[in-house]
Design a protein around this motif. Structure first.
Motif, PDB file in Angstrom:
ATOM      1  N   LEU A  87     -36.173  71.048 -77.738  1.00 23.80           N
ATOM      2  CA  LEU A  87     -36.810  71.843 -78.995  1.00 23.80           C
ATOM      3  C   LEU A  87     -36.580  70.934 -80.512  1.00 23.80           C
ATOM      4  CD1 LEU A  87     -34.487  74.836 -77.911  1.00 23.80           C
ATOM      5  CD2 LEU A  87     -36.970  74.915 -77.522  1.00 23.80           C
ATOM      6  N   LEU A  88     -35.841  70.348 -80.893  1.00 21.56           N
ATOM      7  CA  LEU A  88     -36.299  69.483 -82.150  1.00 21.56           C
ATOM      8  C   LEU A  88     -37.139  68.651 -82.209  1.00 21.56           C
ATOM      9  CD1 LEU A  88     -31.886  68.459 -82.556  1.00 21.56           C
ATOM     10  CD2 LEU A  88     -33.369  69.783 -83.705  1.00 21.56           C
ATOM     11  N   GLU A  89     -37.656  68.303 -80.609  1.00 20.33           N
ATOM     12  CA  GLU A  89     -38.591  67.702 -80.574  1.00 20.33           C
ATOM     13  C   GLU A  89     -40.076  68.227 -81.314  1.00 20.33           C
ATOM     14  OE1 GLU A  89     -40.866  63.645 -79.062  1.00 20.33           O
ATOM     15  OE2 GLU A  89     -38.839  64.165 -79.823  1.00 20.33           O
ATOM     16  N   LYS A  90     -40.166  68.828 -80.391  1.00 16.88           N
ATOM     17  CA  LYS A  90     -41.004  70.377 -80.787  1.00 16.88           C
ATOM     18  C   LYS A  90     -40.797  70.771 -82.319  1.00 16.88           C
ATOM     19  CE  LYS A  90     -41.641  72.667 -76.128  1.00 16.88           C
ATOM     20  NZ  LYS A  90     -41.380  73.358 -75.089  1.00 16.88           N
ATOM     21  N   ARG A  91     -39.889  71.062 -82.859  1.00 14.63           N
ATOM     22  CA  ARG A  91     -39.359  71.229 -84.022  1.00 14.63           C
ATOM     23  C   ARG A  91     -40.192  69.732 -84.752  1.00 14.63           C
ATOM     24  NH1 ARG A  91     -34.060  72.215 -87.246  1.00 14.63           N
ATOM     25  NH2 ARG A  91     -33.818  71.484 -86.703  1.00 14.63           N
ATOM     26  N   GLN A  92     -39.903  69.231 -84.853  1.00 11.36           N
ATOM     27  CA  GLN A  92     -40.596  67.861 -84.895  1.00 11.36           C
ATOM     28  C   GLN A  92     -42.620  67.482 -85.384  1.00 11.36           C
ATOM     29  OE1 GLN A  92     -39.131  64.008 -84.448  1.00 11.36           O
ATOM     30  NE2 GLN A  92     -40.031  63.313 -85.989  1.00 11.36           N
ATOM     31  N   ARG A  93     -42.265  67.648 -83.972  1.00 14.09           N
ATOM     32  CA  ARG A  93     -43.742  68.047 -84.143  1.00 14.09           C
ATOM     33  C   ARG A  93     -44.189  69.255 -84.860  1.00 14.09           C
ATOM     34  NH1 ARG A  93     -47.856  69.774 -80.448  1.00 14.09           N
ATOM     35  NH2 ARG A  93     -46.231  70.836 -79.595  1.00 14.09           N
ATOM     36  N   LEU A  94     -43.977  70.402 -84.256  1.00 11.61           N
ATOM     37  CA  LEU A  94     -44.678  71.247 -85.521  1.00 11.61           C
ATOM     38  C   LEU A  94     -44.717  71.341 -86.724  1.00 11.61           C
ATOM     39  CD1 LEU A  94     -43.415  74.477 -82.879  1.00 11.61           C
ATOM     40  CD2 LEU A  94     -45.185  73.495 -82.919  1.00 11.61           C
ATOM     41  N   ASP A  95     -43.369  70.541 -87.495  1.00 13.79           N
ATOM     42  CA  ASP A  95     -43.252  70.862 -89.026  1.00 13.79           C
ATOM     43  C   ASP A  95     -44.199  69.643 -89.421  1.00 13.79           C
ATOM     44  OD1 ASP A  95     -41.260  72.386 -89.384  1.00 13.79           O
ATOM     45  OD2 ASP A  95     -39.866  70.613 -88.531  1.00 13.79           O
ATOM     46  N   GLN A  96     -45.236  68.781 -88.068  1.00 12.75           N
ATOM     47  CA  GLN A  96     -45.828  68.049 -88.669  1.00 12.75           C
ATOM     48  C   GLN A  96     -47.032  68.362 -88.620  1.00 12.75           C
ATOM     49  OE1 GLN A  96     -45.751  64.491 -85.501  1.00 12.75           O
ATOM     50  NE2 GLN A  96     -44.898  63.267 -86.735  1.00 12.75           N
ATOM     51  N   ILE A  97     -47.303  69.036 -87.525  1.00 12.74           N
ATOM     52  CA  ILE A  97     -49.313  70.076 -87.239  1.00 12.74           C
ATOM     53  C   ILE A  97     -48.600  71.001 -89.063  1.00 12.74           C
ATOM     54  CG2 ILE A  97     -50.131  72.058 -86.328  1.00 12.74           C
ATOM     55  CD1 ILE A  97     -48.565  70.427 -83.638  1.00 12.74           C
ATOM     56  N   ILE A  98     -48.005  71.610 -89.400  1.00 16.74           N
ATOM     57  CA  ILE A  98     -48.061  72.495 -90.545  1.00 16.74           C
ATOM     58  C   ILE A  98     -48.103  71.520 -91.486  1.00 16.74           C
ATOM     59  CG2 ILE A  98     -45.913  73.749 -91.816  1.00 16.74           C
ATOM     60  CD1 ILE A  98     -44.809  75.128 -89.346  1.00 16.74           C
ATOM     61  N   ALA A  99     -47.348  70.465 -92.089  1.00 18.18           N
ATOM     62  CA  ALA A  99     -48.151  69.626 -92.967  1.00 18.18           C
ATOM     63  C   ALA A  99     -49.207  69.529 -93.328  1.00 18.18           C
ATOM     64  CB  ALA A  99     -46.994  68.431 -93.126  1.00 18.18           C
ATOM     65  N   THR A 100     -50.164  68.857 -91.572  1.00 20.41           N
ATOM     66  CA  THR A 100     -51.217  68.600 -91.758  1.00 20.41           C
ATOM     67  C   THR A 100     -52.408  69.571 -92.036  1.00 20.41           C
ATOM     68  OG1 THR A 100     -50.890  67.131 -89.806  1.00 20.41           O
ATOM     69  CG2 THR A 100     -53.277  68.117 -90.332  1.00 20.41           C
ATOM     70  N   ILE A 101     -51.718  70.964 -91.908  1.00 20.88           N
ATOM     71  CA  ILE A 101     -52.342  71.663 -92.373  1.00 20.88           C
ATOM     72  C   ILE A 101     -52.470  72.104 -93.410  1.00 20.88           C
ATOM     73  CG2 ILE A 101     -52.793  74.716 -92.378  1.00 20.88           C
ATOM     74  CD1 ILE A 101     -51.279  74.723 -88.991  1.00 20.88           C
ATOM     75  N   ASP A 102     -51.498  72.332 -94.139  1.00 22.24           N
ATOM     76  CA  ASP A 102     -51.863  72.112 -95.631  1.00 22.24           C
ATOM     77  C   ASP A 102     -52.158  71.016 -97.354  1.00 22.24           C
ATOM     78  OD1 ASP A 102     -49.553  74.082 -96.157  1.00 22.24           O
ATOM     79  OD2 ASP A 102     -47.582  73.148 -95.526  1.00 22.24           O
ATOM     80  N   LYS A 103     -52.201  70.086 -95.985  1.00 24.75           N
ATOM     81  CA  LYS A 103     -53.156  68.928 -96.779  1.00 24.75           C
ATOM     82  C   LYS A 103     -54.288  69.152 -96.580  1.00 24.75           C
ATOM     83  CE  LYS A 103     -49.813  65.085 -95.858  1.00 24.75           C
ATOM     84  NZ  LYS A 103     -49.494  63.700 -95.489  1.00 24.75           N
ATOM     85  N   THR A 104     -54.698  70.313 -95.159  1.00 21.24           N
ATOM     86  CA  THR A 104     -56.241  69.911 -94.681  1.00 21.24           C
ATOM     87  C   THR A 104     -56.741  71.184 -95.509  1.00 21.24           C
ATOM     88  OG1 THR A 104     -55.638  69.624 -92.836  1.00 21.24           O
ATOM     89  CG2 THR A 104     -57.759  70.997 -92.874  1.00 21.24           C
ATOM     90  N   VAL A 105     -56.415  71.799 -95.748  1.00 16.42           N
ATOM     91  CA  VAL A 105     -56.621  72.661 -96.834  1.00 16.42           C
ATOM     92  C   VAL A 105     -56.679  72.349 -98.457  1.00 16.42           C
ATOM     93  CG1 VAL A 105     -55.959  75.114 -99.059  1.00 16.42           C
ATOM     94  CG2 VAL A 105     -55.209  74.557 -96.065  1.00 16.42           C
ATOM     95  N   LEU A 106     -56.235  71.582 -98.840  1.00 16.30           N
ATOM     96  CA  LEU A 106     -56.343  71.123-100.121  1.00 16.30           C
ATOM     97  C   LEU A 106     -57.738  69.847 -99.682  1.00 16.30           C
ATOM     98  CD1 LEU A 106     -52.374  69.908-100.998  1.00 16.30           C
ATOM     99  CD2 LEU A 106     -53.963  72.280-102.501  1.00 16.30           C
TER     100      LEU A 106
END
Length: 247
Positions: A87-106
Protein backbone atom coordinates in the motif's frame (compact mmCIF):
# COMPACT_ATOMS: atom_id res chain seq x y z
CA UNK A 1 -18.68 -8.18 21.74
CA UNK A 2 -20.37 -10.30 19.06
CA UNK A 3 -21.93 -8.58 16.06
CA UNK A 4 -24.84 -9.62 13.87
CA UNK A 5 -24.29 -10.09 10.16
CA UNK A 6 -26.12 -6.83 9.34
CA UNK A 7 -23.86 -4.92 11.75
CA UNK A 8 -20.75 -6.43 10.17
CA UNK A 9 -22.10 -5.60 6.72
CA UNK A 10 -22.57 -1.95 7.67
CA UNK A 11 -19.20 -1.78 9.45
CA UNK A 12 -17.22 -3.18 6.52
CA UNK A 13 -19.43 -1.91 3.67
CA UNK A 14 -19.90 -5.31 2.08
CA UNK A 15 -23.26 -6.94 1.48
CA UNK A 16 -24.97 -9.39 3.79
CA UNK A 17 -25.19 -11.72 0.81
CA UNK A 18 -21.40 -11.67 0.47
CA UNK A 19 -20.98 -12.55 4.15
CA UNK A 20 -23.45 -15.39 3.74
CA UNK A 21 -21.43 -16.63 0.77
CA UNK A 22 -18.20 -16.51 2.78
CA UNK A 23 -19.93 -18.61 5.43
CA UNK A 24 -21.23 -21.14 2.89
CA UNK A 25 -17.78 -21.76 1.38
CA UNK A 26 -16.09 -21.95 4.78
CA UNK A 27 -14.05 -18.80 4.28
CA UNK A 28 -15.58 -16.86 7.18
CA UNK A 29 -17.74 -18.96 9.49
CA UNK A 30 -19.27 -17.00 12.40
CA UNK A 31 -18.29 -18.32 15.81
CA UNK A 32 -21.90 -18.49 16.95
CA UNK A 33 -25.35 -19.14 15.49
CA UNK A 34 -28.15 -18.18 17.86
CA UNK A 35 -31.23 -20.30 18.50
CA UNK A 36 -33.10 -17.88 16.25
CA UNK A 37 -30.60 -18.54 13.45
CA UNK A 38 -28.69 -15.24 13.64
CA UNK A 39 -25.03 -15.32 12.67
CA UNK A 40 -22.88 -13.73 15.40
CA UNK A 41 -19.35 -12.61 14.52
CA UNK A 42 -16.62 -12.48 17.16
CA UNK A 43 -13.52 -10.26 17.26
CA UNK A 44 -11.55 -13.20 15.86
CA UNK A 45 -14.01 -13.38 12.96
CA UNK A 46 -13.49 -9.69 12.25
CA UNK A 47 -9.70 -10.11 12.28
CA UNK A 48 -10.03 -12.92 9.75
CA UNK A 49 -12.36 -10.79 7.62
CA UNK A 50 -9.78 -8.01 7.62
CA UNK A 51 -7.16 -10.44 6.27
CA UNK A 52 -9.61 -11.68 3.63
CA UNK A 53 -10.17 -8.14 2.38
CA UNK A 54 -6.43 -7.40 2.35
CA UNK A 55 -5.82 -10.44 0.16
CA UNK A 56 -8.74 -9.55 -2.11
CA UNK A 57 -7.04 -6.19 -2.63
CA UNK A 58 -4.04 -8.13 -3.97
CA UNK A 59 -6.23 -9.99 -6.44
CA UNK A 60 -6.23 -13.42 -4.79
CA UNK A 61 -9.31 -15.57 -5.41
CA UNK A 62 -11.50 -16.59 -2.47
CA UNK A 63 -10.30 -20.18 -2.80
CA UNK A 64 -6.67 -19.05 -2.66
CA UNK A 65 -7.36 -16.81 0.34
CA UNK A 66 -8.94 -19.69 2.24
CA UNK A 67 -5.96 -21.92 1.52
CA UNK A 68 -3.52 -19.22 2.64
CA UNK A 69 -5.28 -18.24 5.87
CA UNK A 70 -6.08 -21.84 6.86
CA UNK A 71 -2.46 -22.91 6.38
CA UNK A 72 -1.00 -23.71 9.83
CA UNK A 73 2.14 -21.84 8.80
CA UNK A 74 0.22 -18.63 8.05
CA UNK A 75 1.66 -15.66 9.96
CA UNK A 76 -0.89 -12.85 10.30
CA UNK A 77 1.71 -10.30 11.39
CA UNK A 78 3.94 -11.11 8.42
CA UNK A 79 0.94 -10.72 6.11
CA UNK A 80 0.07 -7.32 7.58
CA UNK A 81 3.64 -6.13 7.12
CA UNK A 82 3.54 -7.18 3.47
CA UNK A 83 0.17 -5.51 2.92
CA UNK A 84 1.58 -2.27 4.34
CA UNK A 85 4.59 -2.31 2.01
CA UNK A 86 2.32 -2.84 -0.97
CA UNK A 87 0.00 0.00 0.00
CA UNK A 88 2.90 2.39 0.70
CA UNK A 89 4.25 1.66 -2.77
CA UNK A 90 0.82 2.34 -4.30
CA UNK A 91 0.40 5.53 -2.26
CA UNK A 92 3.73 6.87 -3.46
CA UNK A 93 2.75 6.23 -7.06
CA UNK A 94 -0.67 7.88 -6.59
CA UNK A 95 0.93 10.92 -4.94
CA UNK A 96 3.18 11.28 -7.98
CA UNK A 97 0.20 11.04 -10.36
CA UNK A 98 -1.76 13.66 -8.36
CA UNK A 99 1.25 15.99 -8.51
CA UNK A 100 1.44 15.43 -12.26
CA UNK A 101 -2.26 16.36 -12.60
CA UNK A 102 -1.69 19.61 -10.69
CA UNK A 103 1.30 20.49 -12.86
CA UNK A 104 -0.62 19.64 -16.03
CA UNK A 105 -3.42 22.04 -15.06
CA UNK A 106 -0.86 24.82 -14.65
CA UNK A 107 0.77 23.77 -17.93
CA UNK A 108 -2.58 24.00 -19.78
CA UNK A 109 -3.11 27.48 -18.33
CA UNK A 110 0.29 28.53 -19.66
CA UNK A 111 1.64 29.21 -16.18
CA UNK A 112 4.42 26.61 -16.41
CA UNK A 113 6.07 24.50 -19.07
CA UNK A 114 6.29 20.74 -18.62
CA UNK A 115 8.83 18.48 -20.25
CA UNK A 116 7.65 15.26 -21.90
CA UNK A 117 9.12 13.32 -18.99
CA UNK A 118 7.26 15.43 -16.43
CA UNK A 119 3.96 14.84 -18.22
CA UNK A 120 4.19 11.13 -17.44
CA UNK A 121 5.62 11.33 -13.93
CA UNK A 122 4.07 8.64 -11.74
CA UNK A 123 2.84 6.41 -14.57
CA UNK A 124 4.47 3.05 -14.03
CA UNK A 125 2.80 -0.07 -15.34
CA UNK A 126 5.43 -2.49 -14.06
CA UNK A 127 4.44 -4.75 -11.17
CA UNK A 128 4.59 -3.48 -7.63
CA UNK A 129 7.71 -5.30 -6.33
CA UNK A 130 6.14 -5.96 -2.95
CA UNK A 131 2.93 -7.24 -4.50
CA UNK A 132 4.95 -9.54 -6.74
CA UNK A 133 6.82 -10.81 -3.70
CA UNK A 134 3.56 -11.40 -1.84
CA UNK A 135 2.03 -13.39 -4.68
CA UNK A 136 5.20 -15.44 -4.98
CA UNK A 137 5.30 -15.96 -1.20
CA UNK A 138 1.77 -17.29 -0.88
CA UNK A 139 1.52 -18.71 -4.37
CA UNK A 140 4.40 -21.04 -3.53
CA UNK A 141 2.31 -22.53 -0.75
CA UNK A 142 -0.12 -23.93 -3.30
CA UNK A 143 2.71 -25.69 -5.07
CA UNK A 144 4.32 -26.81 -1.82
CA UNK A 145 0.99 -28.24 -0.66
CA UNK A 146 0.61 -30.13 -3.92
CA UNK A 147 4.10 -31.57 -3.48
CA UNK A 148 3.33 -32.63 0.10
CA UNK A 149 0.13 -34.37 -0.99
CA UNK A 150 1.97 -36.24 -3.72
CA UNK A 151 4.80 -37.37 -1.44
CA UNK A 152 2.36 -38.75 1.14
CA UNK A 153 0.48 -40.84 -1.41
CA UNK A 154 1.07 -44.62 -1.36
CA UNK A 155 3.77 -45.79 -3.77
CA UNK A 156 1.27 -47.33 -6.20
CA UNK A 157 -0.79 -44.11 -6.21
CA UNK A 158 2.34 -42.02 -6.80
CA UNK A 159 3.19 -44.25 -9.75
CA UNK A 160 -0.33 -43.89 -11.13
CA UNK A 161 -0.22 -40.09 -10.81
CA UNK A 162 3.20 -39.97 -12.46
CA UNK A 163 1.94 -42.04 -15.39
CA UNK A 164 -1.13 -39.81 -15.75
CA UNK A 165 1.08 -36.72 -15.81
CA UNK A 166 3.41 -38.19 -18.41
CA UNK A 167 0.47 -39.21 -20.60
CA UNK A 168 -0.92 -35.67 -20.48
CA UNK A 169 2.48 -34.19 -21.33
CA UNK A 170 2.94 -36.58 -24.24
CA UNK A 171 -0.49 -35.71 -25.67
CA UNK A 172 0.20 -32.00 -25.24
CA UNK A 173 3.56 -32.40 -26.97
CA UNK A 174 1.76 -33.61 -30.09
CA UNK A 175 -0.37 -30.44 -30.01
CA UNK A 176 2.33 -27.91 -29.22
CA UNK A 177 2.42 -26.54 -32.78
CA UNK A 178 -1.34 -25.91 -32.83
CA UNK A 179 -3.19 -22.85 -31.53
CA UNK A 180 -3.33 -22.78 -27.69
CA UNK A 181 -7.02 -21.81 -27.89
CA UNK A 182 -7.93 -24.75 -30.17
CA UNK A 183 -10.55 -27.21 -28.97
CA UNK A 184 -7.99 -30.03 -28.84
CA UNK A 185 -5.53 -28.01 -26.75
CA UNK A 186 -8.22 -26.80 -24.37
CA UNK A 187 -9.57 -30.33 -23.91
CA UNK A 188 -6.09 -31.36 -22.73
CA UNK A 189 -5.86 -28.25 -20.55
CA UNK A 190 -9.04 -29.34 -18.79
CA UNK A 191 -7.46 -32.74 -18.10
CA UNK A 192 -4.31 -31.03 -16.79
CA UNK A 193 -6.34 -28.70 -14.58
CA UNK A 194 -8.36 -31.61 -13.13
CA UNK A 195 -5.18 -33.61 -12.63
CA UNK A 196 -3.52 -30.81 -10.65
CA UNK A 197 -6.58 -30.49 -8.46
CA UNK A 198 -6.24 -34.14 -7.50
CA UNK A 199 -2.99 -33.32 -5.73
CA UNK A 200 -3.48 -29.66 -4.84
CA UNK A 201 -5.98 -26.82 -4.86
CA UNK A 202 -5.69 -24.62 -7.94
CA UNK A 203 -8.06 -21.81 -8.82
CA UNK A 204 -8.08 -20.76 -12.50
CA UNK A 205 -5.89 -17.79 -11.53
CA UNK A 206 -3.36 -20.01 -9.74
CA UNK A 207 -3.41 -22.34 -12.76
CA UNK A 208 -2.49 -19.39 -14.98
CA UNK A 209 0.32 -18.31 -12.64
CA UNK A 210 1.68 -21.86 -12.62
CA UNK A 211 1.76 -21.79 -16.43
CA UNK A 212 3.80 -18.59 -16.32
CA UNK A 213 6.29 -20.32 -14.02
CA UNK A 214 6.79 -22.98 -16.70
CA UNK A 215 8.59 -20.40 -18.84
CA UNK A 216 9.97 -18.09 -16.15
CA UNK A 217 11.70 -20.86 -14.18
CA UNK A 218 14.27 -22.68 -16.30
CA UNK A 219 13.92 -25.80 -14.15
CA UNK A 220 10.28 -26.14 -15.19
CA UNK A 221 11.11 -25.32 -18.81
CA UNK A 222 13.92 -27.86 -18.97
CA UNK A 223 11.84 -30.70 -17.52
CA UNK A 224 8.72 -30.00 -19.57
CA UNK A 225 10.58 -29.49 -22.84
CA UNK A 226 11.98 -33.01 -22.52
CA UNK A 227 8.64 -34.07 -23.97
CA UNK A 228 9.06 -31.70 -26.91
CA UNK A 229 10.89 -28.44 -27.50
CA UNK A 230 8.59 -25.49 -26.95
CA UNK A 231 6.06 -27.45 -24.88
CA UNK A 232 6.54 -25.27 -21.78
CA UNK A 233 5.69 -22.10 -23.72
CA UNK A 234 2.72 -23.78 -25.38
CA UNK A 235 1.39 -24.94 -22.02
CA UNK A 236 1.87 -21.47 -20.57
CA UNK A 237 -0.21 -19.96 -23.36
CA UNK A 238 -2.87 -22.68 -23.29
CA UNK A 239 -3.19 -22.56 -19.50
CA UNK A 240 -3.73 -18.79 -19.69
CA UNK A 241 -6.52 -19.28 -22.23
CA UNK A 242 -8.16 -21.95 -20.06
CA UNK A 243 -7.92 -19.82 -16.92
CA UNK A 244 -9.38 -16.74 -18.64
CA UNK A 245 -12.31 -18.81 -19.93
CA UNK A 246 -13.07 -20.32 -16.51
CA UNK A 247 -12.70 -17.32 -14.16
Amino acid sequence: MAMKVKEVSELVSISVRTLHHYDEIGLLVPDEITAAGYRMYSNANLERLQQILFFKELGFSLKEIKNIIDDPAFDAEEALHMHKLILLEKRQRLDQIIATIDKTVLHLRGEIQMTAKEQFQGFNFSDNPYEQEARQRWGDRTIDEANRKTVHQPADKQKELSEQMNDIFRRLATLRHTAPESAEAQAEMKKWYLYLNQIGSYSPEAFKVLGQMYVEDERFTRNIDQFGEGLAQFMCNAMAVYADQHQ
